[in-house]
Design an enzyme around this catalytic site. Structure first.
Site, short mmCIF file in Angstrom:
data_model
loop_
_atom_site.label_atom_id
_atom_site.label_comp_id
_atom_site.label_asym_id
_atom_site.label_seq_id
_atom_site.Cartn_x
_atom_site.Cartn_y
_atom_site.Cartn_z
N LYS A 1 -15.26 -4.79 7.16
CA LYS A 1 -16.75 -5.15 7.80
C LYS A 1 -17.04 -6.43 9.53
O LYS A 1 -17.51 -5.95 9.63
CB LYS A 1 -17.32 -6.57 6.36
CG LYS A 1 -18.29 -6.79 6.51
CD LYS A 1 -19.15 -7.38 5.39
CE LYS A 1 -18.14 -6.34 4.47
NZ LYS A 1 -18.64 -8.45 3.37
N ARG B 1 -19.51 -13.88 4.14
CA ARG B 1 -19.15 -12.42 3.25
C ARG B 1 -17.46 -12.87 3.35
O ARG B 1 -17.27 -12.54 4.53
CB ARG B 1 -20.10 -11.48 4.48
CG ARG B 1 -21.52 -11.72 4.58
CD ARG B 1 -22.15 -11.00 5.28
NE ARG B 1 -22.37 -9.38 5.14
CZ ARG B 1 -22.18 -8.29 4.95
NH1 ARG B 1 -22.75 -8.12 7.20
NH2 ARG B 1 -22.24 -7.31 4.95
N GLY C 1 -17.62 -4.93 -4.61
CA GLY C 1 -18.11 -5.67 -5.62
C GLY C 1 -16.90 -7.09 -6.45
O GLY C 1 -17.00 -7.33 -7.19
N MET D 1 -15.58 -9.11 -3.73
CA MET D 1 -15.48 -10.24 -3.57
C MET D 1 -16.82 -10.70 -2.78
O MET D 1 -17.81 -9.77 -3.42
CB MET D 1 -14.97 -10.64 -2.00
CG MET D 1 -13.40 -9.17 -1.94
SD MET D 1 -12.50 -11.27 -2.53
CE MET D 1 -10.99 -10.46 -2.12
N ARG E 1 -19.62 1.73 7.57
CA ARG E 1 -18.41 1.81 7.18
C ARG E 1 -18.21 2.89 7.30
O ARG E 1 -18.86 3.63 6.11
CB ARG E 1 -17.17 1.05 5.71
CG ARG E 1 -17.98 1.14 4.45
CD ARG E 1 -17.56 -0.51 3.93
NE ARG E 1 -18.52 0.29 2.52
CZ ARG E 1 -18.35 -0.72 2.11
NH1 ARG E 1 -18.93 -1.74 2.05
NH2 ARG E 1 -19.79 -0.20 0.39
N HIS F 1 -23.66 -0.66 -8.87
CA HIS F 1 -22.17 -1.36 -8.74
C HIS F 1 -21.89 0.27 -9.54
O HIS F 1 -20.35 0.19 -9.13
CB HIS F 1 -22.34 -2.01 -9.36
CG HIS F 1 -20.51 -2.64 -9.92
ND1 HIS F 1 -20.10 -2.62 -11.13
CD2 HIS F 1 -19.60 -3.52 -8.82
CE1 HIS F 1 -18.90 -3.00 -11.34
NE2 HIS F 1 -18.49 -3.30 -10.04
N SER G 1 20.07 15.82 -5.98
CA SER G 1 18.58 15.66 -6.51
C SER G 1 18.46 14.09 -6.92
O SER G 1 19.24 13.82 -7.48
CB SER G 1 17.85 16.89 -7.53
OG SER G 1 16.48 15.91 -7.83
N THR H 1 14.59 9.67 -9.44
CA THR H 1 14.06 8.16 -9.43
C THR H 1 13.64 7.89 -11.08
O THR H 1 14.11 6.07 -11.16
CB THR H 1 13.66 8.00 -8.77
OG1 THR H 1 12.91 9.09 -8.28
CG2 THR H 1 14.16 8.31 -7.11
N CYS I 1 13.14 14.57 -8.50
CA CYS I 1 12.81 15.10 -8.79
C CYS I 1 12.10 13.71 -10.08
O CYS I 1 11.64 14.20 -11.22
CB CYS I 1 13.17 15.73 -10.01
SG CYS I 1 15.42 15.10 -10.50
N TYR J 1 13.03 17.96 0.04
CA TYR J 1 12.40 18.71 -0.84
C TYR J 1 11.51 17.45 -1.94
O TYR J 1 12.72 16.46 -1.95
CB TYR J 1 11.89 19.74 -2.09
CG TYR J 1 12.94 19.79 -2.77
CD1 TYR J 1 12.56 19.23 -4.09
CD2 TYR J 1 14.77 19.79 -2.44
CE1 TYR J 1 13.66 19.27 -4.93
CE2 TYR J 1 15.72 19.98 -3.21
CZ TYR J 1 15.14 19.47 -4.59
OH TYR J 1 15.77 19.10 -6.08
P1 ADP Z 1 -20.15 -5.99 -0.31
O1 ADP Z 1 -19.40 -6.04 0.30
O2 ADP Z 1 -20.43 -7.01 -1.82
O3 ADP Z 1 -21.28 -5.45 0.06
P2 ADP Z 1 -22.16 -8.14 2.17
O4 ADP Z 1 -21.33 -8.86 2.51
O5 ADP Z 1 -22.23 -6.81 2.52
O6 ADP Z 1 -21.59 -7.99 0.54
O7 ADP Z 1 -22.96 -8.21 1.43
C1 ADP Z 1 -23.61 -8.67 -0.28
C2 ADP Z 1 -25.48 -7.80 0.18
O8 ADP Z 1 -26.09 -9.33 1.09
C3 ADP Z 1 -25.30 -7.21 0.97
O9 ADP Z 1 -26.44 -6.19 0.66
C4 ADP Z 1 -25.74 -7.47 2.18
O10 ADP Z 1 -26.67 -6.25 3.82
C5 ADP Z 1 -26.17 -9.03 2.34
N1 ADP Z 1 -26.56 -9.72 3.37
C6 ADP Z 1 -24.72 -9.85 4.05
N2 ADP Z 1 -25.30 -10.65 4.84
C7 ADP Z 1 -26.80 -11.06 5.29
C8 ADP Z 1 -27.43 -11.46 6.70
N3 ADP Z 1 -26.91 -12.28 7.10
N4 ADP Z 1 -29.07 -11.14 6.36
C9 ADP Z 1 -29.11 -10.50 5.35
N5 ADP Z 1 -29.11 -9.85 4.19
C10 ADP Z 1 -27.29 -10.41 4.53
MG MG Z 2 -22.19 -4.90 1.81
MG MG Z 3 -20.80 -7.45 -3.24
#
Ligand code: ADP
Ligand code: MG
Ligand code: MG
Length: 888
Positions: free
Chosen positions: A30, A100, A109, A111, A344, A464, A776, A779, A843, A863
């Site tokens: 990210k 984040r 989902g 973290m 990403r 999700h 061969s 494992t 194998c 192989y």
């Molecule tokens: P995940 O990895 O679970 O997608 P994110 O860190 O991307 O978590 O964030 C969860 C949600 O919060 C996402 O929809 C993201 O776009 C929103 N979000 C995160 N940071 C900001 C920000 N600075 N302003 C507005 N929305 C945010």
């Molecule tokens: Mg996100």
């Molecule tokens: Mg999330």
């Protein structure tokens, strides 16, 4: 100079010279994406990234953020204040941020993210005044209290959600957006009270405390049970750690000219080249994903906010061209201004991965070799999964239709909770389950894994359930409540769609490619080839340097493997042929025989069966090599255990029941896996090896005569630990084989080799290679004997080892490169020092595991051999290994 633990978004790209891999390692995926977008001049709310190394340091410091790093964090907050012109903790113009997580690879989902951090009782008033929008200010605050409580303090989300529902009911409104400023203000007061009741102290008012606590929570979440499950599933090493991004908020919840959304540059389910996405007006963060309201398709944005739409399209195209891959993007619109929050390389189904790889090659964006790297080997598995039988499908009645969120066909019995799914499948009460839920959440991951398919009432294509199911290659239909009349009661375990009622245990079928739901069992058939698959695998085969063989014991498996691209059989286990009903009796006679004559008489009965089996295998394999392994398993596996079987066998052998029972008992072993098995059988009963040799050579002679092409049999002696053992058994083989070949008067060559599966064999490989023409690596046994625990019992304690981070993965699944791998490497080198043209292969089950295949490539094996369905996986993994690390 001390280590650099923090980077502004504006620094990253330059600092790492745009090297995406290095950037991801340090800044997380990210953070790297945000840095790249910032460098490209795209509208990104500014902020900074706390590196993955800071996470490692946090754990090294005993789960604390040390003074140096925390001082640095506040330095960067100051920097961010300068960039934004707002002040953190200010009462009139507060700087609000999101905190984040972001690991090297995305873990959807897993973290948790906190939004609107920096608010407190006074700042919320300031924000209300400054924006003239108290509703918005209190919406931010209630979200913040809720997320902070949930993520940082682990006060359950549901406590808050119940209150929101109560409030909506009391005010007679349906949606969150219909709550007024006063309603939200009231909610904040209730939320803070819940917080205090659960935490024993008031909600923290100092933004600096809030920030440090939030950063700690993200680091901590790297080690939460969900994250651990996901990591294990996806082979993400624990050492990696997660980065933390602190970013100025963009407010999608500030009114009707604001909103938030997600989009993909191509369809992640099919790969079609078409922007796909969803957004919600006046909403924040995960609202789209969580399914609080049904989002609009991105195409509507063109009518609603044409300029924003145009800008977004331009950015999406630029991002795809820059990363040369399908992008998964998050954006927010604040008062008509677009902000990019994430980009990403998007997760995709196997079908989409192939489509996109082929399209990108055709579009001239990537080379064929690059395309080969774009598909995860494991993913191919799902392409080979069964699909609904077309006729049965036609006859079935559609009871409803949801979103086609993740392709595939699933048929199973309904369960309503992830725990039930796990429990039913584990206990065997239900073989196949379909998880039916209002919506899924990260806690459901294990239950989702064991389900054939997932059906949700709420949520869109980016919910999700949809995202995780696509990642797992599991079929998913989401949002069936949008266009159907649906009632679900997860507690009462009932589900009703368009008047059709279902309870737990009822059968249901769902089609993740059409979204159709069927209230019945529908037969499935194996998937057939796909043109992208054939084309793509062609590229992989061109790049590959390892041969890919299969483990097959019968003509059906052999044919299947050949169809899937196997280049030969690396392991044909002869004992599996012994279990068939028409021959097990003769095998038992052979085992229980007390004299050589009696044993030879029994073997004479087995021999024609064995020869016939080998002939059938040779016919299918044509000129492809086949390695036949001699009798290996502990004998007790064949012995009769039931009294009636003993009685019957005794009668056949002319023994009394007692006599035979005694014999059976005398064959009992304390540790059969380390008992009288493998080449030890041939050492004690050479007539077994002689019989097997006759069967192999005669079969090869016959089929060679049939086809006019001379076969070269490969004979493999198992479980050798000492060269003299091999020498002895080999002498039996050679004597028998040479005689038959001489009698036939043909020029047939054959090879005798061995398995390396006992540590002593690996340690004395240089000696063993004097007798063996090929090795061969078995494992499975080699892992078992090196670790000193058995594959069948490991499940009982490995869980504790994972929890305590002693082992990260099952060594029977992923080759232990440190220990077992060292033996393999050493034996390969020593063997080749003795015999430069020594054939080398593997194998075990590992032959179909991508990381293990890569290892085999890197240590110079010829192989890998794996089960038929994993042949395509091994082909692709071998190709990727060769591209990454070509050998001369
Ligand atoms: P995940 O990895 O679970 O997608 P994110 O860190 O991307 O978590 O964030 C969860 C949600 O919060 C996402 O929809 C993201 O776009 C929103 N979000 C995160 N940071 C900001 C920000 N600075 N302003 C507005 N929305 C945010
Ligand atoms: Mg996100
Ligand atoms: Mg999330």
């Amino acid at each position: 100079m001390s280590k650099k633990y923090l980077y502004y978004f504006s620094e990253g790209s330059k600092a790492f010279n745009g090297d995406m891999t290095a950037m991801k390692n340090t800044l997380g995926g990210k953070g790297a994406g945000l840095a790249e977008m910032t460098a490209a001049g795209m509208p990104v709310p500014q902020g900074f990234t706390i590196t993955t190394e800071a996470c490692t340091q946090y754990y090294a410091d005993g789960r604390q953020i040390n003074e140096e790093i925390s001082a640095d964090i506040f330095e960067h907050v100051k920097g961010l204040e300068e960039i934004t012109g707002k002040k953190f903790g200010d009462n009139s113009n507060p700087l609000l941020v999101s905190v984040r997580s972001g690991a090297r690879q995305s873990m959807p989902g897993m973290m948790d993210t906190i939004l609107n951090l920096g608010l407190n009782d006074e700042a919320v008033e300031g924000l209300a005044k400054k924006t003239g929008n108290p509703r918005f200010a209190y919406d931010c605050y209630r979200r913040f209290v809720q997320m902070f409580a949930d993520v940082v303090m682990m006060v359950p989300k549901s406590l808050f959600e119940v209150e929101i529902d109560k409030m909506k009911e009391a005010k007679g409104v349906k949606n969150d957006v219909d709550l007024t400023a006063d309603d939200l203000k009231e909610l904040v007061a209730i939320f803070k009270k819940i917080y205090e009741e659960n935490e024993g102290r008031p909600f923290p008012q100092d933004p600096r405390d809030q920030l440090i606590e939030a950063v700690k929570a993200v680091f901590r979440s790297w080690d939460n049970p969900r994250a651990n499950v996901y990591r294990k599933m996806n082979e993400i090493p624990y050492e990696w750690g997660t980065a933390v991004n602190v970013q100025q908020m963009a407010f999608g919840n500030s009114g009707d000219r604001s909103g938030t959304g997600v989009a993909f540059t191509r369809d992640p389910a099919t790969g079609a080249k078409k922007l796909m996405g969803e957004y919600l007006i006046n909403a924040q963060g995960e609202d789209v994903v969580a399914g609080v309201r049904t989002p609009s398709p991105i195409s509507h944005l063109q009518e609603q906010m044409p300029e924003v739409y145009e800008e977004f399209i331009t950015i999406a195209n630029r991002l795809e061209n820059y990363f040369r891959d399908m992008q998964d993007m998050e954006f927010t619109i604040e008062d008509g201004h677009l902000y990019m929050l994430q980009t990403r390389n998007g997760k995709r189904t196997a079908q989409a991965a192939l489509q996109i790889a082929c399209d990108l090659v055709d579009e001239g964006m990537i080379t064929e070799r690059e395309a080969v790297l774009r598909v995860e080997p494991k993913q191919l598995d799902t392409l080979l999964h069964p699909q609904f039988d077309a006729a049965a499908l036609k006859a079935a009645e559609v009871v409803g239709k949801g979103l086609a969120a993740s392709p595939g066909s699933a048929c199973g019995q309904i369960v309503f909770t992830a725990e039930d799914a796990e429990e039913m499948v584990k206990s065997g009460k239900m073989k196949k389950v379909v998880l039916v839920r209002l919506e899924t959440s990260p806690e459901d991951i294990v239950g989702m894994q064991v389900s054939q398919g997932i059906l949700t009432v709420r949520g869109g294509m980016t919910s999700h359930a949809a995202v995780v199911a696509r990642g797992m290659g599991t079929c998913c239909v989401s949002g069936c409540g949008n266009d159907n009349d649906v009632k679900i009661d997860e507690e009462a375990k009932t589900f009703e769609i368009n008047g059709r009622k279902f309870v737990e245990g009822d059968w249901i079928s769902i089609d993740g490619s059409t979204g159709n739901i069927y209230g019945e069992q529908i037969a499935t058939v194996a998937a057939t080839g796909n043109k992208n698959f054939t084309r793509f695998m062609g590229w992989a085969d061109e790049a590959r340097q390892l041969l890919v063989m299969t483990n097959a014991d019968n003509p059906r498996d052999a044919q299947q493997a050949v169809d899937l691209g196997a280049e030969g059989i690396g392991l044909c286990r002869t004992e599996h042929m012994f279990f068939a009903e028409d021959r097990i009796k003769a095998v038992r006679e052979m085992i229980c025989a007390r004299t050589v004559e009696a044993r030879e008489a029994a073997l004479a009965k087995v021999e024609p069966f064995q020869q016939g089996d080998f002939e059938a295998m040779y016919r299918i394999m044509g000129e492809r090599p086949m390695t036949i392994r001699y009798l290996d398993p502990p004998l007790h596996e064949f012995l009769p255990s039931k009294d009636e079987d003993i009685a019957e066998l005794a009668a056949d052998m002319g023994l009394t029941f007692e006599e035979l029972k005694n014999i059976v008992e005398s064959l009992h072993e304390f540790n059969p896996m380390m008992g009288h098995r493998g080449c030890r059988l041939a050492v004690t009963y050479p007539e077994i090896a002689a019989m097997q040799t006759r069967a192999v050579i005669k079969a090869a002679l016959n089929v060679s005569a049939e086809t006019g092409k001379m076969i070269t049999p490969h004979i493999m002696i198992p479980l050798v630990g000492e060269v003299k053992e091999l020498k002895y058994v080999k002498s039996v083989v050679v004597e028998t084989a040479d005689k038959l070949i001489a009698e036939a008067g043909v020029d047939m060559k054959y090879q005798v080799g061995t398995m390396i599966e006992i540590p002593r064999a690996a340690l004395t490989a240089g000696e063993i290679a004097k007798e063996a023409e090929f090795f061969s690596f078995g494992t499975n046994d080699l892992t078992q004997m090196t670790f000193g625990f058995s594959r069948d019992d490991a499940a009982k304690f490995l869980g504790a080892y994972y929890d305590k981070k002693i082992y990260e993965s099952d060594p029977f699944q992923h080759l232990d490169q440190v220990g077992v791998g060292r033996l393999v490497k050493m034996a390969a080198a020593d063997g080749r020092a003795t015999r430069p043209d020594l054939g080398l292969g593997i194998c075990g089950e590992h032959g179909g595991d991508p990381t293990s295949v890569e290892f085999c490539h890197n240590v110079g094996l010829d192989y890998v051999s794996c089960s038929p369905f994993r042949v395509p996986i091994a082909r692709l993994a071998a190709a990727q290994a060769a591209i990454k690390n070509p050998r001369g």
